[in-house]
Scaffold this active site. Structure first.
Site, PDB file in Angstrom:
ATOM      1  N   LYS A  78      41.292 -35.314 -13.461  1.00 51.95           N
ATOM      2  CA  LYS A  78      40.854 -36.377 -14.367  1.00 51.95           C
ATOM      3  C   LYS A  78      39.443 -36.045 -14.848  1.00 51.95           C
ATOM      4  CE  LYS A  78      40.603 -41.474 -14.492  1.00 51.95           C
ATOM      5  NZ  LYS A  78      40.833 -42.711 -13.694  1.00 51.95           N
ATOM      6  N   SER A 153      44.020 -46.081 -15.811  1.00 49.36           N
ATOM      7  CA  SER A 153      43.256 -45.233 -16.702  1.00 49.36           C
ATOM      8  C   SER A 153      43.537 -43.734 -16.554  1.00 49.36           C
ATOM      9  CB  SER A 153      41.767 -45.477 -16.464  1.00 49.36           C
ATOM     10  OG  SER A 153      41.396 -45.039 -15.173  1.00 49.36           O
ATOM     11  N   SER A 177      44.304 -47.499 -11.174  1.00 50.56           N
ATOM     12  CA  SER A 177      44.396 -46.409 -12.155  1.00 50.56           C
ATOM     13  C   SER A 177      45.122 -45.150 -11.706  1.00 50.56           C
ATOM     14  CB  SER A 177      43.001 -46.010 -12.624  1.00 50.56           C
ATOM     15  OG  SER A 177      42.559 -46.934 -13.570  1.00 50.56           O
TER      16      SER A 177
HETATM   17  N1  GLN Z   1      42.862 -51.139 -15.325  1.00 44.17           N
HETATM   18  C1  GLN Z   1      41.780 -51.486 -14.456  1.00 44.17           C
HETATM   19  C2  GLN Z   1      40.520 -51.628 -15.238  1.00 44.17           C
HETATM   20  O1  GLN Z   1      40.569 -51.526 -16.417  1.00 44.17           O
HETATM   21  C3  GLN Z   1      41.642 -50.474 -13.361  1.00 44.17           C
HETATM   22  C4  GLN Z   1      40.982 -49.244 -13.813  1.00 44.17           C
HETATM   23  C5  GLN Z   1      40.824 -48.237 -12.727  1.00 44.17           C
HETATM   24  O2  GLN Z   1      41.438 -48.326 -11.661  1.00 44.17           O
HETATM   25  N2  GLN Z   1      39.960 -47.280 -12.993  1.00 44.17           N
HETATM   26  O3  GLN Z   1      39.473 -51.846 -14.732  1.00 44.17           O
END
Ligand code: GLN
Length: 474
Positions: A78, A153, A177
């Site tokens: 990532k 994400s 995410s």
């Molecule tokens: N979707 C969640 C957010 O927008 C989690 C994101 C993540 O785990 N990085 O914060």
């Protein structure tokens, strides 16, 4: 499953000389050449560097040296993990051109075991989102149906594995995410216990929640990658001073005698096709000798609200460092305050700005106790609820995502609808517990459904036992 083999089989083939790391890499590169144009999993494909590492691994094998547990395994990272001398953008304009002077600890550990880094994957800007639509460089598409999102994400890391561009990948999980994109792309995804995997070199979003973990096709592969990246790191003050757990060794142990928790007061919101697969998962584990017990988690319905105060609060502080002075982008201006403002105005996307504003508000004098302080109290209640539940259950099963992969644009106009994607994944981040998503059949339109296995702090071994049983059953 990838037709090029698993992490385990590739490493075994390369170590024994049955296959060369170079040949394995070339297969994956050809797949990238064929499909990356439509999928857009990567911000950067590290072709040259990967060829060099593969050659090095092949030399080691020829010399008779130990090539490592991940010999020649193509792995994607990532793009919020620091890679020395290689662009690390967090899919944000504000970091464009920034090359970290060091490797993240998780990256170092993979390299030490012979992994071949194939590229840096796309994400929602600074990991804020659930669909990869918040990337400054355009969205990633779900390889199983390119009209749908891969989740987020870590959508690029999930898509890279689902498309066969890499045998495994790393993502980060602050509120879901890793697990949610794993579910949407039909993969295994693990969020380890907070502190099990070093966060050193992971660009911080919400430091009390962030964890690194793997995406793979199989539970065994996930166990291998988790073992490799786990373990104490003095460079991360929140790292647990313990060696990595043995996970591969427990995969065959079965679930006889395990108590599997079913959340009697599960928050509403999951689609019927997803709930049907969850029921099937309970049946499969009961069939294999586990006992299903009801548990209650009454504060779960407040988790989302608490998270969307705590995470933005921490983010507003962490992202203050992108000021045009120390990293990446700078917009020239006549005075320093205008330079800060113009750099941040043009460098950050809408969602990141929304979080910075929410977080700054929640932390501001006069509102701190009412918002941030209250959210911390909810966090404590959630941990207490889990502690009570884990007195009766060894692991808990819930859906990972309320729905299968959705279509592009269907939630972009309504931040709250997007935030609701995380309703089942966020509680474990708040509690610091481990959880993983395991593919368990399909739902609407034949898209994959993930079942989430949750466990208490450092309960990874039991979590993996249950996950391995689900994999055998499906
Ligand atoms: N979707 C969640 C957010 O927008 C989690 C994101 C993540 O785990 N990085 O914060």
């Amino acid at each position: 499953m990838s037709d090029f083999g698993t992490v385990a089989s590739i490493a075994a083939d390369v170590a024994s000389g049955r296959a060369s790391a170079r040949a394995i890499l070339e297969q994956h590169l050809v797949r990238i050449d064929t499909r990356e144009g439509e999928v857009h999993a990567f911000n950067l494909v590290m072709r040259e560097r990967a060829l060099e590492s593969a050659a090095e691994i092949d030399d080691r094998v020829k010399r008779g040296d130990n090539p490592g547990r991940l010999a020649g395994v193509p792995v994607a990272l990532k793009d919020n993990m620091c890679t020395r001398g290689v662009d690390t953008t967090c899919s944000s304009r504000i970091l464009e051109g920034w090359k970290p002077p060091y490797d993240a600890t998780a990256v170092k550990k993979l390299a030490a075991e012979g992994a071949v880094f194939i590229g840096k994957t796309n994400l929602d800007e600074f990991a804020m989102g659930s669909s990869t639509e918040n990337s400054a460089f355009g969205p990633t598409r779900n390889p199983l149906d390119t009209s749908r999102v891969p989740g987020g994400s870590s959508g690029g890391s999930a898509a890279a594995v689902a498309a066969g561009f890499a045998a495994g990948s790393l993502g980060s999980d602050t509120g879901g995410s890793i697990r949610q994109p794993a579910a949407l792309c039909g993969l295994v995804g693990v969020k380890p216990t907070y502190g099990l995997v070093s966060r050193y070199g992971l660009v911080a979003f919400a430091s009390s929640l962030d964890q690194i973990g793997p995406f793979t096709h199989t539970v065994e592969d996930a166990a291998i990658l988790t073992e490799v990246i786990a373990g104490h790191d003095p460079m991360d003050s929140t790292s647990i001073p313990q060696p990595a757990p043995d996970l591969v060794g427990v995969l065959g142990a079965g679930v006889k005698g395990l108590r599997i928790g079913r959340v009697a007061d599960l928050p509403k919101g999951a689609d019927p096709d997803v709930l049907a697969r969850l029921d099937a998962a309970f049946d499969a584990l009961a069939e294999a000798g586990a006992t299903i017990v009801d548990v209650r988690l009454p504060s779960l319905s407040f988790a989302l609200t608490a998270y969307y105060l705590i995470a933005p609060a921490e983010a507003s502080s962490n992202l203050a460092r992108y000021d045009g002075v120390r990293y990446g982008k700078r917009v020239a201006a006549g005075d320093i305050n205008t330079m800060y403002a113009d750099t941040r105005e043009s460098g950050f996307g809408d969602e990141v700005k929304r979080r910075i504003m929410l977080g700054t508000y929640a932390l501001s004098a006069g509102y701190y106790d009412a918002y941030y302080g209250k959210a911390l109290k909810v966090r404590r209640l959630i941990a207490d609820d889990f502690a009570r539940a884990y007195a009766d259950a060894d692991v808990i099963l819930t859906p990972t995502s309320p729905s299968v992969a959705f279509r592009f644009g269907s939630k972009t106009d309504d931040p709250l609808a997007m935030y609701l994607c995380d309703i089942f994944t966020i509680p474990t981040n708040l509690a610091g517990h481990p959880a993983m998503s395991v593919p368990f059949g399909t739902g609407q339109d034949g898209m994959p459904v993930g079942v989430q296995v949750l466990a208490p702090t450092l309960g990874e071994a039991t979590m993996f036992r249950a996950a391995a049983e689900l994999e055998r059953a499906v």
